[in-house]
Design an enzyme around this catalytic site. Structure first.
Site, PDB file in Angstrom:
ATOM      1  N   GLU A 123     -29.177  55.821  12.421  1.00  0.00           N
ATOM      2  CA  GLU A 123     -28.499  56.954  13.066  1.00  0.00           C
ATOM      3  C   GLU A 123     -29.506  58.021  13.465  1.00  0.00           C
ATOM      4  OE1 GLU A 123     -24.692  58.260  11.778  1.00  0.00           O
ATOM      5  OE2 GLU A 123     -25.014  60.305  12.500  1.00  0.00           O
ATOM      6  N   ASP A 169     -39.014  63.533  14.634  1.00  0.00           N
ATOM      7  CA  ASP A 169     -38.489  63.251  15.973  1.00  0.00           C
ATOM      8  C   ASP A 169     -38.234  61.737  16.081  1.00  0.00           C
ATOM      9  OD1 ASP A 169     -38.128  62.803  18.693  1.00  0.00           O
ATOM     10  OD2 ASP A 169     -39.802  64.083  19.314  1.00  0.00           O
ATOM     11  N   ASP A 219     -27.365  66.708  21.225  1.00  0.00           N
ATOM     12  CA  ASP A 219     -27.421  67.994  21.928  1.00  0.00           C
ATOM     13  C   ASP A 219     -27.141  67.750  23.408  1.00  0.00           C
ATOM     14  OD1 ASP A 219     -28.257  69.580  19.627  1.00  0.00           O
ATOM     15  OD2 ASP A 219     -30.094  68.396  19.743  1.00  0.00           O
ATOM     16  N   LYS A 244     -26.927  72.785  30.795  1.00  0.00           N
ATOM     17  CA  LYS A 244     -27.370  73.216  32.127  1.00  0.00           C
ATOM     18  C   LYS A 244     -28.112  72.100  32.850  1.00  0.00           C
ATOM     19  CE  LYS A 244     -27.885  78.074  31.099  1.00  0.00           C
ATOM     20  NZ  LYS A 244     -28.809  79.197  31.092  1.00  0.00           N
TER      21      LYS A 244
HETATM   22  C1  LIG Z   1     -25.352  68.605  18.127  1.00  0.00           C
HETATM   23  S1  LIG Z   1     -26.082  68.035  16.656  1.00  0.00           S
HETATM   24  C2  LIG Z   1     -24.914  66.782  16.098  1.00  0.00           C
HETATM   25  C3  LIG Z   1     -25.101  66.408  14.651  1.00  0.00           C
HETATM   26  C4  LIG Z   1     -24.211  65.286  14.084  1.00  0.00           C
HETATM   27  N1  LIG Z   1     -24.495  64.007  14.704  1.00  0.00           N
HETATM   28  C5  LIG Z   1     -22.737  65.630  14.171  1.00  0.00           C
HETATM   29  O1  LIG Z   1     -22.003  64.927  14.861  1.00  0.00           O
HETATM   30  O2  LIG Z   1     -22.312  66.600  13.527  1.00  0.00           O
HETATM   31  C6  LIG Z   1     -27.474  67.056  17.232  1.00  0.00           C
HETATM   32  C7  LIG Z   1     -28.525  66.812  16.161  1.00  0.00           C
HETATM   33  O3  LIG Z   1     -29.539  65.948  16.666  1.00  0.00           O
HETATM   34  C8  LIG Z   1     -30.797  66.361  16.167  1.00  0.00           C
HETATM   35  N2  LIG Z   1     -31.823  65.838  17.081  1.00  0.00           N
HETATM   36  C9  LIG Z   1     -31.956  66.106  18.410  1.00  0.00           C
HETATM   37  N3  LIG Z   1     -32.969  65.431  18.943  1.00  0.00           N
HETATM   38  C10 LIG Z   1     -33.519  64.704  17.925  1.00  0.00           C
HETATM   39  C11 LIG Z   1     -34.624  63.816  17.865  1.00  0.00           C
HETATM   40  N4  LIG Z   1     -35.369  63.521  18.945  1.00  0.00           N
HETATM   41  N5  LIG Z   1     -34.912  63.242  16.673  1.00  0.00           N
HETATM   42  C12 LIG Z   1     -34.165  63.534  15.568  1.00  0.00           C
HETATM   43  N6  LIG Z   1     -33.109  64.384  15.564  1.00  0.00           N
HETATM   44  C13 LIG Z   1     -32.789  64.950  16.744  1.00  0.00           C
HETATM   45  C14 LIG Z   1     -30.692  67.866  16.114  1.00  0.00           C
HETATM   46  O4  LIG Z   1     -31.589  68.436  15.184  1.00  0.00           O
HETATM   47  C15 LIG Z   1     -29.227  68.066  15.680  1.00  0.00           C
HETATM   48  O5  LIG Z   1     -29.097  68.143  14.282  1.00  0.00           O
END
Ligand SMILES: C[S@@+](CC[C@H](N)C(=O)[O-])C[C@H]1O[C@@H](n2cnc3c(N)ncnc32)[C@H](O)[C@@H]1O
Length: 238
Positions: A70, A122, A144, A148
């Site tokens: 995940e 990452d 995320d 925009k």
């Molecule tokens: C909008 S949140 C959604 C979190 C969770 N999946 C939920 O449904 O509640 C998106 C998450 O993805 C993580 N994230 C974004 N890009 C990432 C990356 N390249 N590697 C690891 N985590 C990442 C962010 O830190 C954030 O916690």
């Protein structure tokens, strides 16, 4: 991520910045005592480090099982619930937000799950260390959305990302995405439908009904209360 953070994100269109583009901004956020304690106790047990180099899930978990990866699990509620509900499967989480990692470890400790490991890195770096044909399911829930248009290049779902996931998926393995942002759902569909080596499990250009095995997160619940829709997409490696 809040809209506020997204609006403050750097938008630099110069080509030299494109290569290092990130799908996240590191958010400041203090660890709670619970998260800090869980990190101290559980990181040595459940933490995976980039320095370990390429990993083999069979070695990591000591068994040849169904492996779920995940990406971006947030605070980890849904991932821990899934790991608890499926002790016969093994789960690898990847999250960059340290309080989120602490929260996952805290929940995992309380639930007593042993079939879960996590990176705090990452995902793009982590994916380089995952062997070909080794993962049954990749989950990307509510990434995320980068609302925009000028930020759309920061969306993690892109052709190259899809092909990296295809490499690590076992034949027949599934890439499962969910989002509550319609424009991102359409973007996911556009990107995935033209990828070689994938088929849409729901049928061409179709979305899946929410599968029972995907627990509702706080994030999704909040969206539902605000009347947001949710779109699930599943693409199988063929
Ligand atoms: C909008 S949140 C959604 C979190 C969770 N999946 C939920 O449904 O509640 C998106 C998450 O993805 C993580 N994230 C974004 N890009 C990432 C990356 N390249 N590697 C690891 N985590 C990442 C962010 O830190 C954030 O916690």
């Amino acid at each position: 991520m809040s809209e506020h953070e997204e609006n403050n994100a750097p938008a630099n269109d110069k080509p030299e910045y494109r290569r290092g583009i990130k799908s996240f901004v590191i958010r400041a956020g203090r660890l709670t005592k619970g998260q800090e304690g869980a990190l101290e106790r559980q990181w040595p047990v459940m933490g995976l480090e980039l320095q370990q180099g390429p990993i083999n899930p069979v070695t990591v978990f000591g068994r040849d099982s169904h492996v779920v990866l995940e990406i971006g699990y947030g605070m980890g509620q849904s991932l821990v619930k899934m790991a608890e509900a499926a002790p016969e499967k093994d789960f690898i989480g990847v999250e960059v937000h340290l309080p989120g990692v602490g929260s996952l470890l805290n929940l995992a400790e309380d639930a007593g799950v042993t079939n879960l490991r996590t990176y705090k890195e990452d995902a793009i770096e982590v994916l380089k260390l995952i062997p070909d044909n080794s993962i049954d399911t990749v989950q990307l829930f509510f990434p995320d959305p980068w609302h925009k248009k000028k930020h759309h290049k920061r969306r993690i779902v892109q052709g190259e990302f899809a092909q990296t996931l295809r490499r690590i998926l076992k034949p027949g393995g599934v890439f499962h995405m969910a989002t509550d942002w319609e424009n991102y759902a359409e973007h996911m569909m556009e990107v995935m439908e033209v990828q070689d080596g994938y088929e849409n499990v729901a049928g061409k250009n179709e979305y899946m009904p929410r599968p029972e095995h995907r627990p509702l997160t706080k994030f999704e619940n909040r969206g539902k209360l605000r009347g947001h829709g949710v779109w699930d997409l599943m693409f199988r490696k063929v």
